[in-house]
Design a protein around this motif. Structure first.
Motif, PDB file in Angstrom:
ATOM      1  N   LEU A   1       0.850  -1.196   0.000  1.00 55.41           N
ATOM      2  CA  LEU A   1       0.000   0.000   0.000  1.00 55.41           C
ATOM      3  C   LEU A   1       0.885   1.245   0.000  1.00 55.41           C
ATOM      4  CD1 LEU A   1      -2.608  -0.940   2.744  1.00 55.41           C
ATOM      5  CD2 LEU A   1      -2.991  -0.895   0.276  1.00 55.41           C
ATOM      6  N   PRO A   2       0.698   2.159  -0.962  1.00 61.61           N
ATOM      7  CA  PRO A   2       1.489   3.393  -0.943  1.00 61.61           C
ATOM      8  C   PRO A   2       1.366   4.159   0.367  1.00 61.61           C
ATOM      9  CG  PRO A   2       0.442   3.116  -3.065  1.00 61.61           C
ATOM     10  CD  PRO A   2      -0.119   2.046  -2.174  1.00 61.61           C
ATOM     11  N   THR A   3       0.192   4.107   0.990  1.00 61.96           N
ATOM     12  CA  THR A   3       0.003   4.651   2.337  1.00 61.96           C
ATOM     13  C   THR A   3      -1.013   3.794   3.070  1.00 61.96           C
ATOM     14  OG1 THR A   3      -1.722   6.183   1.579  1.00 61.96           O
ATOM     15  CG2 THR A   3       0.514   7.055   1.756  1.00 61.96           C
ATOM     16  N   ASN A   4      -0.857   3.665   4.356  1.00 64.93           N
ATOM     17  CA  ASN A   4      -1.804   2.907   5.161  1.00 64.93           C
ATOM     18  C   ASN A   4      -3.133   3.648   5.228  1.00 64.93           C
ATOM     19  OD1 ASN A   4      -2.733   0.885   6.839  1.00 64.93           O
ATOM     20  ND2 ASN A   4      -1.910   1.814   8.698  1.00 64.93           N
ATOM     21  N   GLY A   5      -4.206   2.997   4.768  1.00 69.94           N
ATOM     22  CA  GLY A   5      -5.512   3.629   4.798  1.00 69.94           C
ATOM     23  C   GLY A   5      -5.756   4.603   3.669  1.00 69.94           C
ATOM     24  N   GLY A   6      -4.902   4.614   2.647  1.00 65.55           N
ATOM     25  CA  GLY A   6      -5.057   5.537   1.532  1.00 65.55           C
ATOM     26  C   GLY A   6      -6.056   5.045   0.503  1.00 65.55           C
ATOM     27  N   ILE A   7      -6.123   5.766  -0.616  1.00 68.89           N
ATOM     28  CA  ILE A   7      -7.113   5.461  -1.648  1.00 68.89           C
ATOM     29  C   ILE A   7      -6.910   4.066  -2.226  1.00 68.89           C
ATOM     30  CG2 ILE A   7      -5.754   6.515  -3.505  1.00 68.89           C
ATOM     31  CD1 ILE A   7      -9.608   6.521  -3.092  1.00 68.89           C
ATOM     32  N   ALA A   8      -5.663   3.576  -2.263  1.00 70.25           N
ATOM     33  CA  ALA A   8      -5.425   2.221  -2.775  1.00 70.25           C
ATOM     34  C   ALA A   8      -6.110   1.176  -1.904  1.00 70.25           C
ATOM     35  CB  ALA A   8      -3.927   1.946  -2.866  1.00 70.25           C
TER      36      ALA A   8
ATOM     37  N   ASN B   1      -2.839  -9.732   1.679  1.00 64.40           N
ATOM     38  CA  ASN B   1      -2.038  -9.325   2.828  1.00 64.40           C
ATOM     39  C   ASN B   1      -1.476  -7.930   2.558  1.00 64.40           C
ATOM     40  OD1 ASN B   1      -0.462  -9.277   5.155  1.00 64.40           O
ATOM     41  ND2 ASN B   1       1.218 -10.408   4.206  1.00 64.40           N
ATOM     42  N   TYR B   2      -2.012  -6.907   3.217  1.00 64.62           N
ATOM     43  CA  TYR B   2      -1.588  -5.524   2.986  1.00 64.62           C
ATOM     44  C   TYR B   2      -0.249  -5.248   3.679  1.00 64.62           C
ATOM     45  CZ  TYR B   2      -6.387  -4.467   1.448  1.00 64.62           C
ATOM     46  OH  TYR B   2      -7.593  -4.440   0.793  1.00 64.62           O
ATOM     47  N   ILE B   3       0.654  -4.589   2.947  1.00 57.40           N
ATOM     48  CA  ILE B   3       1.939  -4.163   3.487  1.00 57.40           C
ATOM     49  C   ILE B   3       2.041  -2.651   3.299  1.00 57.40           C
ATOM     50  CG2 ILE B   3       4.441  -4.480   3.463  1.00 57.40           C
ATOM     51  CD1 ILE B   3       2.938  -7.067   4.011  1.00 57.40           C
ATOM     52  N   PRO B   4       1.933  -1.841   4.360  1.00 58.79           N
ATOM     53  CA  PRO B   4       1.957  -0.375   4.211  1.00 58.79           C
ATOM     54  C   PRO B   4       3.363   0.156   3.920  1.00 58.79           C
ATOM     55  CG  PRO B   4       1.004  -1.047   6.324  1.00 58.79           C
ATOM     56  CD  PRO B   4       1.663  -2.242   5.733  1.00 58.79           C
ATOM     57  N   TYR B   5       3.414   1.223   3.110  1.00 59.66           N
ATOM     58  CA  TYR B   5       4.659   1.913   2.776  1.00 59.66           C
ATOM     59  C   TYR B   5       4.479   3.415   2.989  1.00 59.66           C
ATOM     60  CZ  TYR B   5       6.692  -2.262   0.654  1.00 59.66           C
ATOM     61  OH  TYR B   5       7.220  -3.507   0.451  1.00 59.66           O
ATOM     62  N   PRO B   6       5.584   4.167   3.042  1.00 62.23           N
ATOM     63  CA  PRO B   6       5.485   5.619   3.212  1.00 62.23           C
ATOM     64  C   PRO B   6       5.284   6.376   1.908  1.00 62.23           C
ATOM     65  CG  PRO B   6       7.778   4.979   3.272  1.00 62.23           C
ATOM     66  CD  PRO B   6       6.991   3.710   3.155  1.00 62.23           C
ATOM     67  N   GLY B   7       4.966   5.675   0.826  1.00 57.67           N
ATOM     68  CA  GLY B   7       4.747   6.344  -0.452  1.00 57.67           C
ATOM     69  C   GLY B   7       4.740   5.348  -1.595  1.00 57.67           C
ATOM     70  N   GLY B   8       4.293   5.822  -2.772  1.00 59.37           N
ATOM     71  CA  GLY B   8       4.191   4.946  -3.931  1.00 59.37           C
ATOM     72  C   GLY B   8       5.528   4.494  -4.477  1.00 59.37           C
ATOM     73  N   GLY B   9       6.549   5.351  -4.381  1.00 62.22           N
ATOM     74  CA  GLY B   9       7.866   4.992  -4.889  1.00 62.22           C
ATOM     75  C   GLY B   9       8.412   3.734  -4.243  1.00 62.22           C
ATOM     76  N   PRO B  10       8.532   3.688  -2.906  1.00 58.39           N
ATOM     77  CA  PRO B  10       9.030   2.480  -2.245  1.00 58.39           C
ATOM     78  C   PRO B  10       8.139   1.257  -2.466  1.00 58.39           C
ATOM     79  CG  PRO B  10       9.109   4.360  -0.754  1.00 58.39           C
ATOM     80  CD  PRO B  10       8.354   4.809  -1.966  1.00 58.39           C
ATOM     81  N   ALA B  11       6.825   1.469  -2.528  1.00 59.31           N
ATOM     82  CA  ALA B  11       5.907   0.344  -2.745  1.00 59.31           C
ATOM     83  C   ALA B  11       6.151  -0.295  -4.100  1.00 59.31           C
ATOM     84  CB  ALA B  11       4.458   0.818  -2.629  1.00 59.31           C
TER      85      ALA B  11
ATOM     86  N   VAL C   1       7.832  -4.219  -5.232  1.00 65.17           N
ATOM     87  CA  VAL C   1       7.182  -5.183  -6.130  1.00 65.17           C
ATOM     88  C   VAL C   1       8.158  -5.593  -7.236  1.00 65.17           C
ATOM     89  CG1 VAL C   1       5.266  -5.623  -7.710  1.00 65.17           C
ATOM     90  CG2 VAL C   1       4.886  -4.242  -5.664  1.00 65.17           C
ATOM     91  N   ILE C   2       8.863  -4.634  -7.800  1.00 64.31           N
ATOM     92  CA  ILE C   2       9.851  -4.927  -8.837  1.00 64.31           C
ATOM     93  C   ILE C   2      10.929  -5.878  -8.307  1.00 64.31           C
ATOM     94  CG2 ILE C   2      11.691  -3.902 -10.247  1.00 64.31           C
ATOM     95  CD1 ILE C   2       9.925  -1.371 -10.429  1.00 64.31           C
ATOM     96  N   ALA C   3      11.338  -5.661  -7.066  1.00 64.22           N
ATOM     97  CA  ALA C   3      12.391  -6.481  -6.461  1.00 64.22           C
ATOM     98  C   ALA C   3      11.888  -7.853  -6.023  1.00 64.22           C
ATOM     99  CB  ALA C   3      12.998  -5.754  -5.271  1.00 64.22           C
ATOM    100  N   GLY C   4      10.566  -8.040  -6.008  1.00 62.39           N
ATOM    101  CA  GLY C   4      10.009  -9.322  -5.594  1.00 62.39           C
ATOM    102  C   GLY C   4       9.786  -9.459  -4.102  1.00 62.39           C
ATOM    103  N   HIS C   5       9.939  -8.371  -3.371  1.00 67.64           N
ATOM    104  CA  HIS C   5       9.698  -8.420  -1.925  1.00 67.64           C
ATOM    105  C   HIS C   5       8.208  -8.497  -1.613  1.00 67.64           C
ATOM    106  CE1 HIS C   5      13.903  -7.765  -1.555  1.00 67.64           C
ATOM    107  NE2 HIS C   5      13.869  -6.484  -1.880  1.00 67.64           N
ATOM    108  N   THR C   6       7.389  -7.914  -2.474  1.00 65.98           N
ATOM    109  CA  THR C   6       5.941  -8.052  -2.411  1.00 65.98           C
ATOM    110  C   THR C   6       5.453  -8.463  -3.793  1.00 65.98           C
ATOM    111  OG1 THR C   6       5.731  -5.663  -2.820  1.00 65.98           O
ATOM    112  CG2 THR C   6       5.544  -6.403  -0.530  1.00 65.98           C
ATOM    113  N   ASN C   7       4.212  -8.948  -3.849  1.00 63.60           N
ATOM    114  CA  ASN C   7       3.684  -9.467  -5.112  1.00 63.60           C
ATOM    115  C   ASN C   7       3.048  -8.409  -5.996  1.00 63.60           C
ATOM    116  OD1 ASN C   7       2.442 -12.180  -3.139  1.00 63.60           O
ATOM    117  ND2 ASN C   7       4.336 -12.189  -4.320  1.00 63.60           N
ATOM    118  N   ALA C   8       2.416  -7.403  -5.368  1.00 62.01           N
ATOM    119  CA  ALA C   8       1.573  -6.486  -6.130  1.00 62.01           C
ATOM    120  C   ALA C   8       1.460  -5.153  -5.425  1.00 62.01           C
ATOM    121  CB  ALA C   8       0.177  -7.099  -6.313  1.00 62.01           C
ATOM    122  N   THR C   9       0.941  -4.177  -6.141  1.00 59.84           N
ATOM    123  CA  THR C   9       0.527  -2.925  -5.517  1.00 59.84           C
ATOM    124  C   THR C   9      -0.621  -2.335  -6.333  1.00 59.84           C
ATOM    125  OG1 THR C   9       1.204  -0.749  -4.670  1.00 59.84           O
ATOM    126  CG2 THR C   9       2.181  -1.441  -6.746  1.00 59.84           C
TER     127      THR C   9
END
Length: 323
Positions: A157-164, A180-190, A194-202
């Protein structure tokens, strides 16, 4: 938390920012700072840096972009709320301003009185993307996995509780799926994770990942709007992929601290709109996937009030909260 109806209807609406008066004062006389309340690299940051460069050229003053992350964007919002009401400190925001008012039990600012609308700059679809190696090639496959193997897909999630998260909860309510939601501090890190394979999707603002999709580093499954994006026309909508009527359109814009003089608010609105509508900037933003709006302050106030009504019900039905 659902706010009282009276407060919900008036939230964020400030007549201070919609007056037509102009006292002719020269502005700006010093650098202007725009606070972006999420990490660098996402759509909010990209948009603001494009506009900051052009506004700096127009004004002959530096326009500084400062990323203030943390607490789902509320730290950056609080910094602007406490800034002098002189037009020299602005907030980049979107639905998060409304969502934080709904989700947080207590905020370090008064959402109903802290800000003056300046301009709704752009609109954008949210887009569901996955790591190309995940083995999910279509939106229908994604829905099936989220329903048949609940919680196995990790979604940044680009932000916890955000529009996504709101959009995905709307999808879950329709399909019975769960991730399984994984919160991030912004869209860039999220997106990077995903590109690195640490999470599946955003599920993320389209403009944040347009280049990644075009280069094949992310696989796009569907957009949340009723229309396809001209930047990625091959990506279907969720509505045409088995979820008729599904529609979530995000927006991004700018606000000033409450009490900012109407003449300054109106000048800011005019100057932002002029930059947004200039052919070069419009083309650049549309290539990223934005739709340029360049609203009046009152139109932004109306959007904020409408968001409160719509998203308040979704937050309540989904039982989303942030402590």
């Amino acid at each position: 938390m659902i706010l009282p109806k009276t407060l919900a209807m008036c939230l964020f609406i400030s007549t201070l920012g919609v007056a037509k008066a102009d006292d002719g004062a020269k502005f700006p006389l010093k650098p202007v700072k725009i606070i972006v309340p999420v990490a660098a690299g996402g759509s909010a940051d990209k948009l603001t840096r494009v506009l900051a460069e052009k506004l700096s050229e127009k004004w002959g003053q530096s326009v500084i972009v400062e990323n203030v992350t943390g607490a789902s964007g509320t730290l950056g919002s609080a910094k602007v709320a406490k800034a002098p009401a002189d037009g020299y400190t602005l907030l980049e925001t979107g639905e998060a301003l409304t969502l934080n008012a709904l989700l947080f039990k207590k905020l370090p600012y008064d959402s109903a009185a802290a800000f003056t609308p300046v301009i709704k700059a752009v609109v954008n679809p949210q887009i569901l993307v996955v790591n190309p190696k995940l083995g999910i090639d279509t939106f229908q496959q994604y829905v099936a996995v989220s329903r048949e193997k609940p919680g196995t897909i990790s979604l940044g999630l680009p932000t916890n509780g955000g529009i996504a998260q709101i959009a995905h909860e709307m999808l879950n309510q329709r399909t019975g799926g769960k991730v399984n939601y994984i919160p991030y501090p912004g869209g860039g890190p999220a997106a990077v994770d995903v590109i690195a394979g640490h999470t599946n999707a955003t599920l993320i603002t389209l403009a944040a990942v347009t280049e990644y999709v075009k280069s094949g580093r992310l696989k796009a499954l569907a957009v949340t709007t009723t229309y396809r994006s001209t930047a990625l026309p091959q990506v279907p909508t969720m509505a045409e992929s088995g979820q008729p009527g599904f529609s979530v359109e995000s927006w991004q814009g700018y606000l000033a601290p409450a009490g900012t003089p109407p003449a300054i608010v109106n000048q800011l609105n005019r100057d932002f709109a002029e930059v947004l509508r200039s052919p070069g900037v419009r083309r650049q933003l549309e290539n990223l996937g934005y739709g340029v709006k360049a609203s009046t302050p009152q139109e932004l106030a109306d959007t904020l009030a409408g968001d409160m009504t719509r998203y308040g019900k979704i937050v309540h039905d989904a039982g989303i909260s942030i402590q």
